[in-house]
Scaffold this active site. Structure first.
Site, PDB file in Angstrom:
ATOM      1  N   ASP A 173       3.898  64.789  16.382  1.00 32.67           N
ATOM      2  CA  ASP A 173       2.478  64.785  16.685  1.00 32.67           C
ATOM      3  C   ASP A 173       1.840  63.531  16.064  1.00 32.67           C
ATOM      4  O   ASP A 173       2.329  62.434  16.274  1.00 32.67           O
ATOM      5  CB  ASP A 173       1.858  66.089  16.173  1.00 32.67           C
ATOM      6  CG  ASP A 173       0.444  66.318  16.648  1.00 32.67           C
ATOM      7  OD1 ASP A 173       0.250  66.548  17.845  1.00 32.67           O
ATOM      8  OD2 ASP A 173      -0.477  66.261  15.805  1.00 32.67           O
TER       9      ASP A 173
ATOM     10  N   TYR B 121      -9.875  69.253  23.816  1.00 36.39           N
ATOM     11  CA  TYR B 121      -9.995  69.567  22.390  1.00 36.39           C
ATOM     12  C   TYR B 121     -10.135  68.336  21.511  1.00 36.39           C
ATOM     13  O   TYR B 121     -10.862  68.346  20.502  1.00 36.39           O
ATOM     14  CB  TYR B 121      -8.811  70.428  21.932  1.00 36.39           C
ATOM     15  CG  TYR B 121      -7.528  69.667  21.679  1.00 36.39           C
ATOM     16  CD1 TYR B 121      -7.177  69.254  20.401  1.00 36.39           C
ATOM     17  CD2 TYR B 121      -6.657  69.356  22.723  1.00 36.39           C
ATOM     18  CE1 TYR B 121      -5.998  68.561  20.166  1.00 36.39           C
ATOM     19  CE2 TYR B 121      -5.490  68.662  22.502  1.00 36.39           C
ATOM     20  CZ  TYR B 121      -5.168  68.259  21.227  1.00 36.39           C
ATOM     21  OH  TYR B 121      -4.014  67.562  20.999  1.00 36.39           O
TER      22      TYR B 121
ATOM     23  N   TYR C  20      -8.099  63.159  14.314  1.00 35.76           N
ATOM     24  CA  TYR C  20      -9.008  63.180  15.456  1.00 35.76           C
ATOM     25  C   TYR C  20     -10.142  62.167  15.399  1.00 35.76           C
ATOM     26  O   TYR C  20     -10.587  61.679  16.438  1.00 35.76           O
ATOM     27  CB  TYR C  20      -9.548  64.603  15.648  1.00 35.76           C
ATOM     28  CG  TYR C  20      -8.410  65.540  15.924  1.00 35.76           C
ATOM     29  CD1 TYR C  20      -7.733  65.500  17.138  1.00 35.76           C
ATOM     30  CD2 TYR C  20      -7.943  66.419  14.944  1.00 35.76           C
ATOM     31  CE1 TYR C  20      -6.643  66.321  17.383  1.00 35.76           C
ATOM     32  CE2 TYR C  20      -6.859  67.246  15.181  1.00 35.76           C
ATOM     33  CZ  TYR C  20      -6.217  67.182  16.401  1.00 35.76           C
ATOM     34  OH  TYR C  20      -5.126  67.977  16.641  1.00 35.76           O
TER      35      TYR C  20
ATOM     36  N   HIS D 161       5.292  72.044  22.373  1.00 31.32           N
ATOM     37  CA  HIS D 161       4.842  71.012  21.444  1.00 31.32           C
ATOM     38  C   HIS D 161       5.421  71.199  20.039  1.00 31.32           C
ATOM     39  O   HIS D 161       5.490  70.249  19.268  1.00 31.32           O
ATOM     40  CB  HIS D 161       3.312  71.003  21.381  1.00 31.32           C
ATOM     41  CG  HIS D 161       2.737  69.822  20.674  1.00 31.32           C
ATOM     42  ND1 HIS D 161       2.999  68.517  21.052  1.00 31.32           N
ATOM     43  CD2 HIS D 161       1.913  69.732  19.594  1.00 31.32           C
ATOM     44  CE1 HIS D 161       2.360  67.679  20.254  1.00 31.32           C
ATOM     45  NE2 HIS D 161       1.706  68.388  19.361  1.00 31.32           N
TER      46      HIS D 161
END
Length: 344
Positions: A101, A146, A262, A322
């Site tokens: 990730d 998201y 993010y 994932h």
């Protein structure tokens, strides 16, 4: 698991927690979100048993690692510096880097900056991606995606973007950015997460990210509300696993995790040549929702990714999601150990 040692490394005044097991060539595991060092539990034991030293830090602001003094200013560059501090602290001249990730980003960034200290890179769930203000055009993303919801910071303008984005973009891009950002509701993710305890937040994200569809909410819906409260955990993720995650997120909270990755995702690599010069392996689950994100599947299968990572092997796992390293640990462990042995 009982043989894993827990240590702390000083990184520019922060104490970073590091899980450590085994002896031999070093393998450093870099987690993503909502993961922590524990997400590599299966791989650490297997790699150590194969004659390697497995090291898995908690990213700054995650798990048992210290919070940075100003989480909203944390950058991916900090993670690269932290990795350098960990290797230097343990006296490790070079290591294999395994990223999952957002852990893929510092793994490849480190390999770009310090190729002589990297024996190879393995990534799971995400390939090498371009970075910077134009890497992920907002206009191509669904409004309720998201990442866009969680990108909206409580201060509206993330620090790195005011310092980097506006220095390296044209007027049109700046105006588009301002228009988009001013329409976002600041602190929306904090409000969304704040309605639940850490255990529920982690549970919801694990369930949501285990699917094969992009997590996109309706305009009148929050990301946490996309998960039916009665929906069970994936069968490969136990209640005990969830408790371990929850305990660490109760300590760390989500302040830094919302910044990294993010609110820092558009930060540039800051290097002149985007060419990874070490062998690499990409492991992707065919049911990973990431494959439906902005043409990533074609980017991988067409070979475009090899323009940046020439010595890359890609393996797709038909049933993989994932969280493939937790879902299918035995198969993933075999792929990792085979790569390590090949390039040791």
């Amino acid at each position: 698991m009982e043989n894993i040692q827990h240590k702390y490394v000083d990184a520019r005044g922060l104490k970073l927690h590091v899980a450590d097991i085994g002896t031999g060539p070093a393998v450093v595991f870099l987690h993503g979100f909502p993961e922590i060092w524990y997400s590599w539990r299966h791989q650490m034991v297997a790699v150590a048993g194969a004659g390697f030293r497995a090291i898995a830090p908690d990213c700054r602001g995650y798990g048992l690692s210290d919070q940075p003094p100003e989480p909203e200013q944390a950058t991916f560059g900090d993670l690269v510096d932290d990795l350098l501090a960990i290797l230097d602290s343990f006296g490790i001249p070079n290591a294999f880097l395994i990223g999952k990730d957002f852990g893929v980003r510092p793994a490849y960034h480190f390999a770009l900056l310090y190729p002589e200290r990297v024996s190879g890179v393995i990534t799971l769930g995400v390939p090498f991606l371009l970075a910077g203000p134009e890497a992920f055009p907002r206009e191509l993303l669904p409004k309720g995606f998201y990442m866009l919801r969680w990108e909206a910071s409580s201060s509206i303008f993330p620090v790195f973007e005011t310092e980097i984005f506006f220095q390296n973009s044209d007027l049109s891009s700046q105006l588009d950015y301002l228009a988009h950002t001013l329409l976002q509701e600041p602190g929306r993710a904090e409000k969304d997460f704040g309605r639940f305890d850490a255990k529920t937040v982690v549970k919801n994200i694990y369930i949501l990210f285990s699917g094969s569809e992009l997590p996109v909410a309706r305009e009148d819906q929050e990301i946490m509300d996309m998960v039916d409260p009665s929906r069970p955990l994936p069968p490969w993720f136990s209640e005990e696993d969830l408790e371990n995650y929850a305990a660490l997120y109760e300590k760390s909270g989500f302040r830094t995790p919302l910044q990294l990755p993010y609110r820092a995702w558009r930060e540039d690599y800051g290097v002149s040549e985007l060419k990874v010069k070490v062998p690499a392996l990409l492991i992707m689950g065919e049911k990973d929702y990431v494959l439906k994100f902005l043409g990533i599947a074609e980017y991988i299968t067409s070979g475009k990714v090899k323009e940046y990572v020439p010595d890359l092997e890609t393996i797709f796992m038909p049933e993989g999601t994932h969280f493939v390293q937790e879902q299918l640990p035995d198969q993933v462990n075999q792929l990792i150990i085979s790569f390590l042995n090949k390039h040791t």
